[in-house]
Design a protein around this motif. Structure first.
Motif, PDB file in Angstrom:
ATOM      1  N   GLY A   1      -9.005  -6.929  -8.750  1.00 56.10           N
ATOM      2  CA  GLY A   1      -8.554  -5.701  -9.385  1.00 56.10           C
ATOM      3  C   GLY A   1      -8.956  -5.702 -10.844  1.00 56.10           C
ATOM      4  N   MET A   2      -8.526  -4.684 -11.561  1.00 58.84           N
ATOM      5  CA  MET A   2      -8.823  -4.590 -12.987  1.00 58.84           C
ATOM      6  C   MET A   2      -7.854  -5.470 -13.763  1.00 58.84           C
ATOM      7  SD  MET A   2     -10.669  -3.174 -15.420  1.00 58.84           S
ATOM      8  CE  MET A   2     -11.348  -1.550 -15.050  1.00 58.84           C
ATOM      9  N   VAL A   3      -8.402  -6.402 -14.538  1.00 58.66           N
ATOM     10  CA  VAL A   3      -7.600  -7.317 -15.338  1.00 58.66           C
ATOM     11  C   VAL A   3      -8.070  -7.231 -16.782  1.00 58.66           C
ATOM     12  CG1 VAL A   3      -6.898  -9.713 -15.706  1.00 58.66           C
ATOM     13  CG2 VAL A   3      -7.340  -8.883 -13.381  1.00 58.66           C
ATOM     14  N   ARG A   4      -7.126  -7.142 -17.714  1.00 64.17           N
ATOM     15  CA  ARG A   4      -7.484  -7.136 -19.132  1.00 64.17           C
ATOM     16  C   ARG A   4      -6.481  -7.989 -19.893  1.00 64.17           C
ATOM     17  NH1 ARG A   4      -8.145  -1.447 -20.703  1.00 64.17           N
ATOM     18  NH2 ARG A   4     -10.056  -1.691 -19.486  1.00 64.17           N
ATOM     19  N   ASP A   5      -7.001  -8.939 -20.661  1.00 65.10           N
ATOM     20  CA  ASP A   5      -6.148  -9.864 -21.414  1.00 65.10           C
ATOM     21  C   ASP A   5      -5.137 -10.559 -20.502  1.00 65.10           C
ATOM     22  OD1 ASP A   5      -7.467  -9.218 -23.762  1.00 65.10           O
ATOM     23  OD2 ASP A   5      -6.081  -7.609 -24.257  1.00 65.10           O
ATOM     24  N   GLY A   6      -5.573 -10.899 -19.290  1.00 62.23           N
ATOM     25  CA  GLY A   6      -4.710 -11.606 -18.359  1.00 62.23           C
ATOM     26  C   GLY A   6      -3.690 -10.738 -17.654  1.00 62.23           C
ATOM     27  N   MET A   7      -3.720  -9.437 -17.947  1.00 59.97           N
ATOM     28  CA  MET A   7      -2.745  -8.505 -17.365  1.00 59.97           C
ATOM     29  C   MET A   7      -3.412  -7.640 -16.303  1.00 59.97           C
ATOM     30  SD  MET A   7      -0.316  -5.784 -19.402  1.00 59.97           S
ATOM     31  CE  MET A   7       0.456  -7.129 -20.302  1.00 59.97           C
ATOM     32  N   VAL A   8      -2.760  -7.509 -15.159  1.00 59.01           N
ATOM     33  CA  VAL A   8      -3.284  -6.686 -14.070  1.00 59.01           C
ATOM     34  C   VAL A   8      -3.059  -5.211 -14.403  1.00 59.01           C
ATOM     35  CG1 VAL A   8      -3.046  -6.072 -11.635  1.00 59.01           C
ATOM     36  CG2 VAL A   8      -2.879  -8.474 -12.346  1.00 59.01           C
ATOM     37  N   LEU A   9      -4.131  -4.442 -14.390  1.00 55.85           N
ATOM     38  CA  LEU A   9      -4.018  -3.000 -14.592  1.00 55.85           C
ATOM     39  C   LEU A   9      -4.016  -2.259 -13.257  1.00 55.85           C
ATOM     40  CD1 LEU A   9      -6.380  -2.467 -17.669  1.00 55.85           C
ATOM     41  CD2 LEU A   9      -3.939  -3.024 -17.618  1.00 55.85           C
ATOM     42  N   THR A  10      -4.842  -2.734 -12.329  1.00 49.82           N
ATOM     43  CA  THR A  10      -4.852  -2.158 -10.981  1.00 49.82           C
ATOM     44  C   THR A  10      -4.996  -3.275  -9.954  1.00 49.82           C
ATOM     45  OG1 THR A  10      -7.266  -1.854 -10.915  1.00 49.82           O
ATOM     46  CG2 THR A  10      -5.946  -0.034 -11.810  1.00 49.82           C
ATOM     47  N   ALA A  11      -4.371  -3.092  -8.809  1.00 52.02           N
ATOM     48  CA  ALA A  11      -4.462  -4.065  -7.716  1.00 52.02           C
ATOM     49  C   ALA A  11      -4.618  -3.292  -6.410  1.00 52.02           C
ATOM     50  CB  ALA A  11      -3.217  -4.945  -7.679  1.00 52.02           C
ATOM     51  N   PRO A  12      -5.804  -2.747  -6.151  1.00 48.50           N
ATOM     52  CA  PRO A  12      -6.000  -1.847  -5.002  1.00 48.50           C
ATOM     53  C   PRO A  12      -5.558  -2.435  -3.671  1.00 48.50           C
ATOM     54  CG  PRO A  12      -7.902  -1.798  -6.448  1.00 48.50           C
ATOM     55  CD  PRO A  12      -7.043  -2.914  -6.941  1.00 48.50           C
ATOM     56  N   SER A  13      -5.998  -3.644  -3.344  1.00 45.97           N
ATOM     57  CA  SER A  13      -5.640  -4.236  -2.050  1.00 45.97           C
ATOM     58  C   SER A  13      -4.155  -4.533  -1.961  1.00 45.97           C
ATOM     59  CB  SER A  13      -6.437  -5.529  -1.822  1.00 45.97           C
ATOM     60  OG  SER A  13      -7.797  -5.265  -1.642  1.00 45.97           O
ATOM     61  N   PHE A  14      -3.606  -5.084  -3.040  1.00 49.59           N
ATOM     62  CA  PHE A  14      -2.217  -5.530  -3.011  1.00 49.59           C
ATOM     63  C   PHE A  14      -1.224  -4.388  -3.232  1.00 49.59           C
ATOM     64  CE2 PHE A  14      -3.925  -9.843  -4.665  1.00 49.59           C
ATOM     65  CZ  PHE A  14      -4.454 -10.092  -3.410  1.00 49.59           C
ATOM     66  N   SER A  15      -1.736  -3.193  -3.512  1.00 47.49           N
ATOM     67  CA  SER A  15      -0.870  -2.018  -3.607  1.00 47.49           C
ATOM     68  C   SER A  15      -0.705  -1.345  -2.253  1.00 47.49           C
ATOM     69  CB  SER A  15      -1.449  -1.020  -4.616  1.00 47.49           C
ATOM     70  OG  SER A  15      -1.442  -1.566  -5.921  1.00 47.49           O
ATOM     71  N   CYS A  16      -1.424  -1.856  -1.260  1.00 47.86           N
ATOM     72  CA  CYS A  16      -1.330  -1.331   0.112  1.00 47.86           C
ATOM     73  C   CYS A  16      -0.437  -2.252   0.944  1.00 47.86           C
ATOM     74  CB  CYS A  16      -2.707  -1.230   0.743  1.00 47.86           C
ATOM     75  SG  CYS A  16      -3.849  -0.124  -0.122  1.00 47.86           S
ATOM     76  N   VAL A  17       0.249  -1.690   1.895  1.00 44.35           N
ATOM     77  CA  VAL A  17       1.232  -2.427   2.690  1.00 44.35           C
ATOM     78  C   VAL A  17       0.603  -3.622   3.403  1.00 44.35           C
ATOM     79  CG1 VAL A  17       2.899  -2.278   4.568  1.00 44.35           C
ATOM     80  CG2 VAL A  17       2.620  -0.355   3.001  1.00 44.35           C
ATOM     81  N   GLN A  18      -0.583  -3.415   3.989  1.00 43.11           N
ATOM     82  CA  GLN A  18      -1.267  -4.485   4.713  1.00 43.11           C
ATOM     83  C   GLN A  18      -2.690  -4.697   4.200  1.00 43.11           C
ATOM     84  OE1 GLN A  18       0.017  -6.626   6.893  1.00 43.11           O
ATOM     85  NE2 GLN A  18       2.027  -5.673   6.656  1.00 43.11           N
ATOM     86  N   GLY A  19      -2.918  -4.424   2.927  1.00 41.35           N
ATOM     87  CA  GLY A  19      -4.232  -4.619   2.339  1.00 41.35           C
ATOM     88  C   GLY A  19      -5.100  -3.390   2.435  1.00 41.35           C
ATOM     89  N   THR A  20      -6.344  -3.527   2.002  1.00 33.00           N
ATOM     90  CA  THR A  20      -7.288  -2.413   1.940  1.00 33.00           C
ATOM     91  C   THR A  20      -7.362  -1.656   3.259  1.00 33.00           C
ATOM     92  OG1 THR A  20      -8.637  -3.599   0.311  1.00 33.00           O
ATOM     93  CG2 THR A  20      -9.689  -1.795   1.496  1.00 33.00           C
ATOM     94  N   GLY A  21      -7.234  -0.333   3.155  1.00 32.70           N
ATOM     95  CA  GLY A  21      -7.306   0.514   4.340  1.00 32.70           C
ATOM     96  C   GLY A  21      -5.968   0.905   4.920  1.00 32.70           C
ATOM     97  N   SER A  22      -4.903   0.210   4.499  1.00 30.47           N
ATOM     98  CA  SER A  22      -3.561   0.557   4.966  1.00 30.47           C
ATOM     99  C   SER A  22      -2.875   1.458   3.932  1.00 30.47           C
ATOM    100  CB  SER A  22      -2.740  -0.715   5.207  1.00 30.47           C
ATOM    101  OG  SER A  22      -2.530  -1.416   3.983  1.00 30.47           O
ATOM    102  N   PRO A  23      -1.733   2.042   4.273  1.00 30.44           N
ATOM    103  CA  PRO A  23      -1.073   2.973   3.356  1.00 30.44           C
ATOM    104  C   PRO A  23      -0.692   2.326   2.022  1.00 30.44           C
ATOM    105  CG  PRO A  23      -0.186   3.189   5.571  1.00 30.44           C
ATOM    106  CD  PRO A  23      -1.061   1.978   5.585  1.00 30.44           C
ATOM    107  N   VAL A  24      -0.828   3.107   0.960  1.00 30.81           N
ATOM    108  CA  VAL A  24      -0.432   2.664  -0.377  1.00 30.81           C
ATOM    109  C   VAL A  24       1.083   2.771  -0.505  1.00 30.81           C
ATOM    110  CG1 VAL A  24      -0.568   3.180  -2.846  1.00 30.81           C
ATOM    111  CG2 VAL A  24      -2.623   3.344  -1.414  1.00 30.81           C
ATOM    112  N   ASP A  25       1.699   1.736  -1.062  1.00 29.32           N
ATOM    113  CA  ASP A  25       3.140   1.703  -1.294  1.00 29.32           C
ATOM    114  C   ASP A  25       3.388   1.926  -2.787  1.00 29.32           C
ATOM    115  OD1 ASP A  25       5.805   1.102  -1.740  1.00 29.32           O
ATOM    116  OD2 ASP A  25       5.823  -0.641  -0.407  1.00 29.32           O
ATOM    117  N   PRO A  26       3.979   3.066  -3.177  1.00 29.52           N
ATOM    118  CA  PRO A  26       4.210   3.342  -4.598  1.00 29.52           C
ATOM    119  C   PRO A  26       5.003   2.242  -5.302  1.00 29.52           C
ATOM    120  CG  PRO A  26       4.590   5.313  -3.290  1.00 29.52           C
ATOM    121  CD  PRO A  26       4.417   4.184  -2.321  1.00 29.52           C
TER     122      PRO A  26
END
Length: 273
Positions: free
Chosen positions: A84-109
């Motif tokens: 995902g997008m990381v800046r200064d050691g901080m995660v800005l986006t985590a596309p796979s881990f924002s989904c219930v079962q990874g990439t391709g599964s529903p996004v969990d807010p």
């Protein structure tokens, strides 16, 4: 055309080497891997690996990684590649881990909220009890394979599509090209990720890879491009241009030591040594 061939994965010889030791962690959408490298970048212990758990909120990932590395030799510092997008050691986006079962599964807010601006570097520093740097996983692969001459691009083909860019050996700030529209109103991730390869087959998928290389050439006029990641083994090397090389998937681990070099623009350097 290139006469590049698939890299042969040889079992390394593990032995104690010069310190400092670096705990190198590769966080993937399907697997979590780690090993320890000596000061010369050689593995001093066999790589350990477990499947990536889902759902995977930050606390789950930190706990899984803490358990994963318990059998490895003690290191003085650590590095981790994150999908995902990381800046200064901080995660800005985590596309796979924002989904219930990874990439391709529903996004969990709720997962999106947990991952946004999560300081993974700080949390892993506490969990591992050693200074830890975190960068995008494709960036870490990049620093392990480039020649250090000119503008070099690494494309990782795995669960998704990753990129890392260096100029004269210096890692540049990360760009999430994977989430831009590539073709047919779908992103690079959607068109070139693991799910797409399985759906359309290697022949059609390889044609897409070549088209993506052409797009990258137009976008940044790279001097050389490296193809890595688990799905690079499915690329047909005889179809590649001369300025494209397939590299070993072990670069996701081996790049961990290079992340500690002080001259990378795209990496934070405020972690205590």
């Amino acid at each position: 055309m290139s006469d590049s061939s698939q890299p042969v994965e040889e079992e390394p010889v593990y032995k104690d080497g010069p310190r400092p030791y670096t705990l190198a962690v590769d966080i993937g959408g399907t697997g979590l891997k780690a090993s320890v490298l000596d000061a010369n970048g050689n593995m001093v212990a066999p790589r350990v690996k477990i499947p990536t758990p889902y759902p995977n909120p930050p606390e789950q990932l930190v706990a899984s990684l803490t358990e994963l590395v318990t059998s490895l030799p003690k290191a003085e510092r650590a590095s981790a590649g994150f999908p995902g997008m990381v800046r200064d050691g901080m995660v800005l986006t985590a596309p796979s881990f924002s989904c219930v079962q990874g990439t391709g599964s529903p996004v969990d807010p709720a997962l999106v909220e947990k991952w946004t601006r999560f300081n993974l570097s700080a949390e892993l520093t506490k969990a591992f009890n050693i200074p830890t740097k975190v960068a995008n996983d494709a960036d870490i692969q990049s620093v392990a394979v480039v020649s250090g001459k000119g503008l070099e691009l690494t494309v990782t083909l795995g669960t998704g599509f990753g990129t890392g860019m260096l100029y004269n050996g210096q890692l540049l700030p990360h760009l999430e090209i994977s989430h831009l529209i590539f073709r047919k109103n779908e992103t690079f991730d959607q068109q070139l990720g693991q799910a797409a390869r399985k759906e359309i087959g290697n022949k059609r998928w390889n044609k897409r890879v070549l088209k993506a290389i052409d797009v990258m050439r137009t976008l940044m006029a790279f001097d050389h491009l490296y193809l890595g990641g688990g799905n690079s083994q499915h690329v047909h090397p005889e179809t590649l241009p001369d300025d494209v090389t397939i590299v070993s998937n072990s670069a996701g681990i081996l790049g961990g030591i290079d992340l500690w070099e002080p001259d990378h623009i795209g990496v934070h350097h405020d972690v205590d040594h």
